[in-house]
Motif scaffolding. Structure first.
Motif, short mmCIF file in Angstrom:
data_model
loop_
_atom_site.label_atom_id
_atom_site.label_comp_id
_atom_site.label_asym_id
_atom_site.label_seq_id
_atom_site.Cartn_x
_atom_site.Cartn_y
_atom_site.Cartn_z
N HIS A 207 5.30 2.90 12.01
CA HIS A 207 4.08 3.94 12.56
C HIS A 207 5.00 4.98 13.14
CE1 HIS A 207 0.32 1.29 11.69
NE2 HIS A 207 1.34 1.15 10.74
N ASP B 133 6.82 1.80 5.30
CA ASP B 133 5.45 0.96 5.69
C ASP B 133 4.76 1.00 4.29
OD1 ASP B 133 3.22 -0.21 6.59
OD2 ASP B 133 2.86 0.98 8.21
N HIS C 223 0.88 -1.31 0.04
CA HIS C 223 0.07 0.02 0.09
C HIS C 223 0.87 1.23 0.03
CE1 HIS C 223 0.75 0.63 4.57
NE2 HIS C 223 0.89 -0.50 4.40
N GLN D 56 0.01 6.24 7.86
CA GLN D 56 -0.51 6.64 8.99
C GLN D 56 -0.32 8.18 8.85
OE1 GLN D 56 -1.56 4.95 12.08
NE2 GLN D 56 -1.84 3.21 10.48
N GLN E 186 8.58 -4.03 10.80
CA GLN E 186 7.94 -3.22 11.59
C GLN E 186 8.11 -3.83 13.11
OE1 GLN E 186 4.22 -3.33 9.34
NE2 GLN E 186 4.28 -1.27 9.91
N GLU F 163 -4.84 0.80 3.24
CA GLU F 163 -4.61 -0.31 4.03
C GLU F 163 -4.41 -0.08 5.58
OE1 GLU F 163 -1.90 -2.94 6.41
OE2 GLU F 163 -1.56 -0.80 6.06
N GLU F 164 -3.93 1.22 5.75
CA GLU F 164 -3.83 1.49 7.07
C GLU F 164 -5.12 1.77 7.93
OE1 GLU F 164 -1.11 1.55 8.79
OE2 GLU F 164 0.52 1.94 7.11
#
Ligand code: GLV
Ligand code: MN
Ligand code: MN
Length: 413
Positions: free
Chosen positions: A385, A95, A84, A88, A198, A129-130
């Motif tokens: 994140h 990410d 994706h 965030q 992550q 996605e988030e």
């Protein structure tokens, strides 16, 4: 030259830097939330790179963006890879974006090396996605896999009340691509997603490749509490219906109820909205989110029951409602794909270890459609994140070389 040899570390790194400018934040991260102007800019950038290569670009009714390198047998279903591009609100530059750029680099590397595959190889950037702006997360892949209904998703609202259908229309106007008609979803042979870990395990073990075996289950809730607005200076405690006070009683009881001895259950309250948001008015409404994860679905179900009991006991005198917005059971990946990731890492001379994923990924939905797996690479101190999220060019390229080899093997089956 093999496809893996044609992976260009510098090109991949530069593409991350280019994408990080779209929604870039002062601390080096990104705020590129789903279906924002920044998301549209990233879509345009990716499509421009694809068109420069003469790859086909198209989108579907939920805005998933696909890039195709043709195979020699057009009758065969494609092998798909991606992740994706949304982030965030204070996200990092890797990410999701890594999985999309690794898939695109794989297409380019195969092209540069003159490698032809039987099946088409496709890169995808899944929508939302988030799930930080619109609920639920992993929305594009969920609709693609039939786990969520398109119409339900188009009606979702963000925290400001903007309807997803309108935000999607704006995005596709700003980032136009041919739309494949009909409900999202088409036959896919197999799916493989690259992502930063992550978490700290790869870095701690000085290991380059995570061979991902599974994703833990996750559930997300919105708890909404009604209070009664009143004057902060004059209203005695017994006369108050303080929605935020009720929220804190529920939160305290849930932190206690979810503190398991082996530290496996993950419990997060990541957003609290209190209104009217005035220092001298007793809150008339409190809304907060809960994100709960565990490898065992029965444990999640048991804690959902605890949440219901705690809300019933602690909310009064305020009425409260719990809405479950996500319920994704644990996912086991396909043994063939897992084996391929392990074997290709080994043959490329890269250190590797098997590991489950603590984070959710689009792969958890696509795994219900076709053989699926994931490749992890390390990220600095396991931080994600967070705007300071970081990874090395060498690790990103190493993961992409494994990806190319796995894609090639799957696409020639
Ligand atoms: C994805 O970002 C997740 O919340 O696991
Ligand atoms: Mn991600
Ligand atoms: Mn994420």
């Amino acid at each position: 030259m093999s496809g893996a040899d044609a992976v260009k570390e510098d090109r991949l790194w530069q593409r991350h830097a280019d994408m990080a400018k779209l929604g870039g934040t002062p601390r080096g991260g990104v705020n590129r939330q789903a279906l924002s102007a920044e998301d549209a800019a990233a879509r345009n950038q990716l499509a421009a790179w694809a068109k420069a290569r003469d790859f086909d670009v198209f989108t579907d009714a939920i805005g998933n963006l696909f890039i195709q390198k043709s195979g020699t047998d057009p009758a065969l279903a494609p092998v798909l890879s991606g992740s994706h591009m949304d982030s965030q609100p204070t996200g990092g530059r890797f990410d999701g974006m890594y999985g999309v750029l690794a898939a695109f680099e794989a297409l380019e590397a195969l092209d540069d090396a003159g490698v032809k595959t039987k099946r088409p190889v496709m890169a995808v950037a899944w929508t939302n996605e988030e799930g930080s702006r619109f609920q639920p997360g992993a929305m594009g892949s969920a609709v693609f896999a039939g786990a969520c209904r398109l119409d339900d998703m188009l009606g979702q609202k963000d925290w400001k009340g903007i309807v997803l259908k309108d935000a999607l229309a704006e995005t596709l106007k700003a980032a136009p691509a041919p739309i494949r008609d009909g409900a999202p979803g088409f036959p896919v042979d197999s799916y493989i997603e690259a992502h930063i870990e992550q978490g700290p395990r790869l870095e701690t073990a000085a290991t380059t490749i995570g061979v991902v075996t599974a994703i833990q289950g996750s559930r997300r809730y919105i708890v909404e509490i009604d209070g009664e607005e009143a004057h902060a200076g004059t209203t005695p405690r017994a006369a108050r219906k303080d929605a935020y006070a009720a929220a804190t009683r529920i939160a305290a009881a849930m932190y206690e109820a979810t503190a398991d001895a082996d530290d496996t259950l993950r419990f997060t309250i990541g957003r609290v909205d209190v209104s009217p948001g005035s220092p001298n008015t007793v809150p008339g409404k409190a809304v907060f989110t809960i994100d709960m994860r565990h490898p065992d679905n029965a444990v999640l179900a048991a804690h959902e029951a605890k949440l219901e009991a705690i809300v019933a006991a602690k909310a009064p005198p305020c009425p409260a409602r719990i809405e479950r917005v996500t319920n994704v059971p644990p996912t086991d990946f396909d043994p063939t794909v897992i084996g391929l990731v392990r074997d290709k890492a080994e043959s490329l001379g890269l250190s590797h270890m098997d590991m489950p994923s603590g984070a959710g990924h689009d792969a958890m939905h696509i795994a219900r459609l076709c053989p699926t797996g994931m490749i992890f690479v390390p990220c600095e101190r396991g931080i994600s994140h967070n705007e300071i999220e970081n990874a090395t060019p060498a690790d990103l390229a190493a993961g992409t070389r494994v990806l190319v080899e796995v894609l090639e093997a799957l696409a020639n089956r």
